[in-house]
Design a protein around this motif. Structure first.
Motif, PDB file in Angstrom:
ATOM      1  N   ALA A  14     -55.670  32.773  78.343  1.00 44.19           N
ATOM      2  CA  ALA A  14     -56.086  34.046  78.953  1.00 44.19           C
ATOM      3  C   ALA A  14     -57.513  33.945  79.486  1.00 44.19           C
ATOM      4  O   ALA A  14     -57.819  34.456  80.566  1.00 44.19           O
ATOM      5  CB  ALA A  14     -55.979  35.174  77.929  1.00 44.19           C
ATOM      6  N   ARG A  47     -58.532  34.259  83.432  1.00 43.96           N
ATOM      7  CA  ARG A  47     -59.403  35.365  83.816  1.00 43.96           C
ATOM      8  C   ARG A  47     -60.637  34.879  84.565  1.00 43.96           C
ATOM      9  O   ARG A  47     -61.023  35.433  85.587  1.00 43.96           O
ATOM     10  CB  ARG A  47     -59.823  36.140  82.577  1.00 43.96           C
ATOM     11  N   TYR A  48     -61.276  33.839  84.056  1.00 48.52           N
ATOM     12  CA  TYR A  48     -62.537  33.387  84.644  1.00 48.52           C
ATOM     13  C   TYR A  48     -62.379  32.250  85.643  1.00 48.52           C
ATOM     14  O   TYR A  48     -63.274  31.994  86.445  1.00 48.52           O
ATOM     15  CB  TYR A  48     -63.512  32.986  83.539  1.00 48.52           C
ATOM     16  N   PRO A  81     -59.347  31.595  87.897  1.00 50.17           N
ATOM     17  CA  PRO A  81     -57.974  31.795  88.380  1.00 50.17           C
ATOM     18  C   PRO A  81     -57.566  30.706  89.370  1.00 50.17           C
ATOM     19  O   PRO A  81     -58.395  30.167  90.106  1.00 50.17           O
ATOM     20  CB  PRO A  81     -58.032  33.153  89.063  1.00 50.17           C
TER      21      PRO A  81
END
Length: 79
Positions: free
Chosen positions: A36, A40-41, A43
């Motif tokens: 995750a 999130r950071y 992509p």
């Protein structure tokens, strides 16, 4: 005496199984957390995904497809 040893062995087995289960559960949780975080950071862009898929697939010549089809047909005829 024997019953006490069996009870102790069962207790150690239970503790070991719980420890392994807890470790694997923790491992799954950490891997999902890292996944995750990375999504999130960092992509993956849609164009990069498409180029990876396209680069992996190569066009097969019709002669090779015909040879494979003939081999499969011959194999099925023997059975």
């Amino acid at each position: 005496m024997v019953a006490q040893l069996l009870l102790e062995a069962a207790n150690l087995m239970f503790i070991g199984m719980v420890a392994v289960f807890a470790f694997l559960l923790l491992l799954v949780f950490i891997v999902q957390l890292i996944s995750a975080f990375m999504l999130r950071y960092f992509p993956v862009k849609l164009a990069e995904k498409a180029s990876r898929i396209d680069s992996g697939s190569s066009t097969t010549s019709p002669a090779i497809v015909a040879a494979i089809s003939a081999a499969v047909h011959q194999y099925r005829q023997k059975q």
